[in-house]
Design a protein around this motif. Structure first.
Motif, PDB file in Angstrom:
ATOM      1  N   ARG A   8       0.829  -1.203   0.000  1.00  0.00           N
ATOM      2  CA  ARG A   8       0.000   0.000   0.000  1.00  0.00           C
ATOM      3  C   ARG A   8       0.864   1.255   0.000  1.00  0.00           C
ATOM      4  O   ARG A   8       0.628   2.184  -0.769  1.00  0.00           O
ATOM      5  CB  ARG A   8      -0.910  -0.016   1.223  1.00  0.00           C
ATOM      6  N   TRP A   9       1.886   1.258   0.858  1.00  0.00           N
ATOM      7  CA  TRP A   9       2.775   2.416   0.888  1.00  0.00           C
ATOM      8  C   TRP A   9       3.562   2.544  -0.404  1.00  0.00           C
ATOM      9  O   TRP A   9       3.863   3.651  -0.862  1.00  0.00           O
ATOM     10  CB  TRP A   9       3.720   2.312   2.087  1.00  0.00           C
ATOM     11  N   ALA A  10       3.919   1.421  -1.003  1.00  0.00           N
ATOM     12  CA  ALA A  10       4.650   1.469  -2.271  1.00  0.00           C
ATOM     13  C   ALA A  10       3.793   2.089  -3.374  1.00  0.00           C
ATOM     14  O   ALA A  10       4.271   2.909  -4.171  1.00  0.00           O
ATOM     15  CB  ALA A  10       5.100   0.063  -2.661  1.00  0.00           C
ATOM     16  N   VAL A  11       2.525   1.681  -3.420  1.00  0.00           N
ATOM     17  CA  VAL A  11       1.620   2.251  -4.426  1.00  0.00           C
ATOM     18  C   VAL A  11       1.415   3.741  -4.186  1.00  0.00           C
ATOM     19  O   VAL A  11       1.430   4.549  -5.131  1.00  0.00           O
ATOM     20  CB  VAL A  11       0.277   1.496  -4.413  1.00  0.00           C
ATOM     21  N   LEU A  12       1.235   4.140  -2.930  1.00  0.00           N
ATOM     22  CA  LEU A  12       1.062   5.556  -2.614  1.00  0.00           C
ATOM     23  C   LEU A  12       2.308   6.365  -2.968  1.00  0.00           C
ATOM     24  O   LEU A  12       2.212   7.483  -3.487  1.00  0.00           O
ATOM     25  CB  LEU A  12       0.727   5.716  -1.132  1.00  0.00           C
ATOM     26  N   ALA A  13       3.473   5.797  -2.701  1.00  0.00           N
ATOM     27  CA  ALA A  13       4.710   6.500  -3.038  1.00  0.00           C
ATOM     28  C   ALA A  13       4.859   6.656  -4.557  1.00  0.00           C
ATOM     29  O   ALA A  13       5.262   7.719  -5.045  1.00  0.00           O
ATOM     30  CB  ALA A  13       5.912   5.735  -2.465  1.00  0.00           C
ATOM     31  N   PHE A  14       4.524   5.597  -5.291  1.00  0.00           N
ATOM     32  CA  PHE A  14       4.602   5.686  -6.753  1.00  0.00           C
ATOM     33  C   PHE A  14       3.626   6.731  -7.281  1.00  0.00           C
ATOM     34  O   PHE A  14       3.967   7.516  -8.180  1.00  0.00           O
ATOM     35  CB  PHE A  14       4.294   4.325  -7.367  1.00  0.00           C
ATOM     36  N   ALA A  15       2.407   6.764  -6.734  1.00  0.00           N
ATOM     37  CA  ALA A  15       1.424   7.750  -7.168  1.00  0.00           C
ATOM     38  C   ALA A  15       1.893   9.162  -6.843  1.00  0.00           C
ATOM     39  O   ALA A  15       1.724  10.095  -7.650  1.00  0.00           O
ATOM     40  CB  ALA A  15       0.077   7.472  -6.503  1.00  0.00           C
ATOM     41  N   TYR A  18       4.498  10.109  -9.301  1.00  0.00           N
ATOM     42  CA  TYR A  18       3.888  10.308 -10.622  1.00  0.00           C
ATOM     43  C   TYR A  18       3.298  11.707 -10.750  1.00  0.00           C
ATOM     44  O   TYR A  18       3.374  12.334 -11.820  1.00  0.00           O
ATOM     45  CB  TYR A  18       2.809   9.249 -10.840  1.00  0.00           C
ATOM     46  N   PHE A  19       2.721  12.222  -9.668  1.00  0.00           N
ATOM     47  CA  PHE A  19       2.099  13.545  -9.724  1.00  0.00           C
ATOM     48  C   PHE A  19       3.063  14.664  -9.331  1.00  0.00           C
ATOM     49  O   PHE A  19       3.018  15.749  -9.918  1.00  0.00           O
ATOM     50  CB  PHE A  19       0.878  13.587  -8.795  1.00  0.00           C
ATOM     51  N   LEU A  20       3.919  14.409  -8.348  1.00  0.00           N
ATOM     52  CA  LEU A  20       4.738  15.489  -7.805  1.00  0.00           C
ATOM     53  C   LEU A  20       5.974  15.784  -8.646  1.00  0.00           C
ATOM     54  O   LEU A  20       6.410  16.940  -8.707  1.00  0.00           O
ATOM     55  CB  LEU A  20       5.149  15.151  -6.375  1.00  0.00           C
ATOM     56  N   VAL A  21       6.558  14.769  -9.286  1.00  0.00           N
ATOM     57  CA  VAL A  21       7.767  15.015 -10.079  1.00  0.00           C
ATOM     58  C   VAL A  21       7.489  15.960 -11.254  1.00  0.00           C
ATOM     59  O   VAL A  21       8.230  16.941 -11.454  1.00  0.00           O
ATOM     60  CB  VAL A  21       8.377  13.680 -10.556  1.00  0.00           C
ATOM     61  N   PRO A  22       6.445  15.732 -12.073  1.00  0.00           N
ATOM     62  CA  PRO A  22       6.157  16.721 -13.134  1.00  0.00           C
ATOM     63  C   PRO A  22       5.836  18.104 -12.591  1.00  0.00           C
ATOM     64  O   PRO A  22       6.222  19.121 -13.184  1.00  0.00           O
ATOM     65  CB  PRO A  22       4.944  16.109 -13.855  1.00  0.00           C
ATOM     66  N   LEU A  23       5.123  18.158 -11.455  1.00  0.00           N
ATOM     67  CA  LEU A  23       4.810  19.454 -10.859  1.00  0.00           C
ATOM     68  C   LEU A  23       6.079  20.168 -10.404  1.00  0.00           C
ATOM     69  O   LEU A  23       6.244  21.373 -10.634  1.00  0.00           O
ATOM     70  CB  LEU A  23       3.848  19.263  -9.690  1.00  0.00           C
ATOM     71  N   ALA A  24       6.989  19.420  -9.770  1.00  0.00           N
ATOM     72  CA  ALA A  24       8.249  20.024  -9.333  1.00  0.00           C
ATOM     73  C   ALA A  24       9.070  20.501 -10.528  1.00  0.00           C
ATOM     74  O   ALA A  24       9.686  21.578 -10.488  1.00  0.00           O
ATOM     75  CB  ALA A  24       9.043  19.015  -8.507  1.00  0.00           C
ATOM     76  N   ALA A  25       9.076  19.714 -11.600  1.00  0.00           N
ATOM     77  CA  ALA A  25       9.807  20.124 -12.802  1.00  0.00           C
ATOM     78  C   ALA A  25       9.214  21.404 -13.393  1.00  0.00           C
ATOM     79  O   ALA A  25       9.952  22.280 -13.863  1.00  0.00           O
ATOM     80  CB  ALA A  25       9.784  18.993 -13.828  1.00  0.00           C
ATOM     81  N   SER A  26       7.904  21.515 -13.353  1.00  0.00           N
ATOM     82  CA  SER A  26       7.252  22.723 -13.861  1.00  0.00           C
ATOM     83  C   SER A  26       7.618  23.936 -13.017  1.00  0.00           C
ATOM     84  O   SER A  26       7.888  25.028 -13.541  1.00  0.00           O
ATOM     85  CB  SER A  26       5.739  22.530 -13.875  1.00  0.00           C
ATOM     86  N   VAL A  27       7.629  23.755 -11.692  1.00  0.00           N
ATOM     87  CA  VAL A  27       8.000  24.868 -10.805  1.00  0.00           C
ATOM     88  C   VAL A  27       9.438  25.301 -11.054  1.00  0.00           C
ATOM     89  O   VAL A  27       9.743  26.500 -11.125  1.00  0.00           O
ATOM     90  CB  VAL A  27       7.786  24.469  -9.333  1.00  0.00           C
ATOM     91  N   VAL A  28      10.342  24.328 -11.207  1.00  0.00           N
ATOM     92  CA  VAL A  28      11.743  24.659 -11.482  1.00  0.00           C
ATOM     93  C   VAL A  28      11.864  25.422 -12.798  1.00  0.00           C
ATOM     94  O   VAL A  28      12.639  26.389 -12.911  1.00  0.00           O
ATOM     95  CB  VAL A  28      12.595  23.370 -11.514  1.00  0.00           C
ATOM     96  N   PHE A  29      11.098  25.009 -13.796  1.00  0.00           N
ATOM     97  CA  PHE A  29      11.147  25.696 -15.091  1.00  0.00           C
ATOM     98  C   PHE A  29      10.703  27.154 -14.967  1.00  0.00           C
ATOM     99  O   PHE A  29      11.245  28.035 -15.635  1.00  0.00           O
ATOM    100  CB  PHE A  29      10.266  24.968 -16.093  1.00  0.00           C
ATOM    101  N   THR A  30       9.713  27.419 -14.118  1.00  0.00           N
ATOM    102  CA  THR A  30       9.187  28.785 -13.999  1.00  0.00           C
ATOM    103  C   THR A  30      10.110  29.712 -13.216  1.00  0.00           C
ATOM    104  O   THR A  30      10.074  30.930 -13.424  1.00  0.00           O
ATOM    105  CB  THR A  30       7.811  28.772 -13.325  1.00  0.00           C
TER     106      THR A  30
END
Length: 269
Positions: A8-15, A18-30
Motif C-alpha cells: 500500500r505504501w509502495a503504491v502511494l509512493a509511486f502515485a 507520478y504527480f509530484l515530479v512533473p509538478l516540481a519540474a514545472s515549478v523549477v522551469f518557472t
C-alpha cells in the motif's frame, strides 16, 4: 498484514512521484532564469494581457454551467428515484454517453448545427437565438456544451448522495407536514445532499476551467485557451499559470473534503 501495508505504501509512493515530479519540474522551469532563481513569472500573472478577462469568463461559464446542470439533474434524479426506479439504467447510460464521444466529434456536431441554423432560420425568431448564444462576451453555447460534458460526473456525484439517504421517507414526511413538492425538495432533500452537490459543483468547475478543445475550435477564449495562446510567446508565464491553477484546484478540493467531513460529523451529532 505487514506485507499488505508495504504494498500500500509502495503504491502511494509511486502515485506521489507520478504527480509530484512533473509538478516540481514545472515549478523549477518557472523560477529558473539565467543568473539564479526568480519568481518574476508568477508576479506577472495578474498583469498579463488577457488573464483577468479570460479567467472571469471561465468563472462565469462555470457558474452558469453549475446552475443549469444542477437545476436539470437534481429534480430529475429525485423524481427518478421516487417514481421510476426501473429507468435508472437508461438514464445512467444516457448520462455516460459524453464519456465515449470524442470531444472533437462533439464540437464538430455543434459547429454543424451553428452553421445550419442561420442559413435555414434567417427569417424566423430563432435566428436571433443562434446569434445570441454565440456572443463572445458570454458564449452560452459553451454552457450548453459543458452541461452535456459534465453529465457523467454530476450524475455519479448525485447518485452517490441519493443512495446514502432515504429520499422517499424524507419527501413523504415533508408532504405529510403540508409542504409542496418544491418545498419538500428544497427543505428536506437538498440539505441532506449538501456534500453531493458540492462534489458535483467542484467537478463541473474543474471541467470548465480546464476544457480546451470545444472552446478553441468554436473560436472563444476562456482561461484554458488563453494559457495555450500565451505559451507560444511566454512559456514560463504559461507554465506558472498552469501550476498556480493546479495548486488552487487542489486547495479547493481539500477545502471541500474538510467541509464535507465537518458536515457529516455535525449530522451524526
Amino acid at each position: 498484514m505487514a506485507r499488505l501495508n508495504l504494498w500500500r505504501w509502495a503504491v502511494l509512493a509511486f502515485a506521489a512521484l507520478y504527480f509530484l515530479v512533473p509538478l516540481a519540474a514545472s515549478v523549477v522551469f518557472t523560477v529558473d532564469v539565467p543568473g539564479g532563481i526568480s519568481f518574476e513569472a508568477y508576479s506577472r500573472i495578474v498583469s498579463a494581457d488577457g488573464f483577468t478577462s479570460s479567467l472571469l469568463l471561465s468563472l462565469e461559464l462555470a457558474g452558469a454551467t453549475i446552475a443549469v446542470v444542477l437545476l436539470l439533474m437534481v429534480p430529475a434524479m429525485v423524481a427518478l428515484r421516487l417514481g421510476a426506479p426501473r429507468l435508472r439504467p437508461v438514464v445512467e447510460v444516457v448520462c455516460s454517453l459524453p464519456l465515449v464521444v470524442p470531444p472533437i466529434a462533439f464540437v464538430a456536431g455543434i459547429s454543424t448545427v451553428l452553421k445550419w441554423g442561420p442559413e435555414h432560420l434567417s427569417r424566423t425568431p430563432l435566428f436571433e437565438t443562434f446569434v445570441a448564444i454565440q456572443n463572445p462576451s458570454f458564449p452560452f453555447v459553451l454552457v450548453l456544451a459543458y452541461v452535456v460534458m459534465a453529465l457523467p460526473f454530476v450524475y455519479r456525484a448525485l447518485d452517490s448522495g441519493l443512495r446514502a439517504i432515504d429520499v422517499r421517507t424524507l419527501v413523504e414526511a415533508a408532504r405529510s407536514c403540508g409542504a409542496g413538492w418544491p418545498q419538500a425538495l428544497a427543505r428536506a432533500v437538498l440539505p441532506n445532499l449538501r456534500g453531493a452537490l458540492l462534489n458535483a459543483a467542484f467537478l463541473t468547475l474543474a471541467l470548465v476551467l480546464g476544457e480546451f478543445t470545444v472552446a478553441q475550435l468554436l473560436g472563444f477564449r476562456p482561461f484554458a485557451v488563453w494559457i495555450y495562446s500565451v505559451g507560444g510567446s511566454q512559456a514560463q508565464l504559461s507554465v506558472a499559470v498552469s501550476v498556480l491553477s493546479l495548486v488552487v484546484t487542489w486547495a479547493l478540493l481539500l477545502a471541500l473534503t474538510a467541509f464535507g467531513g465537518r458536515s457529516r460529523t455535525a449530522s451524526r451529532g
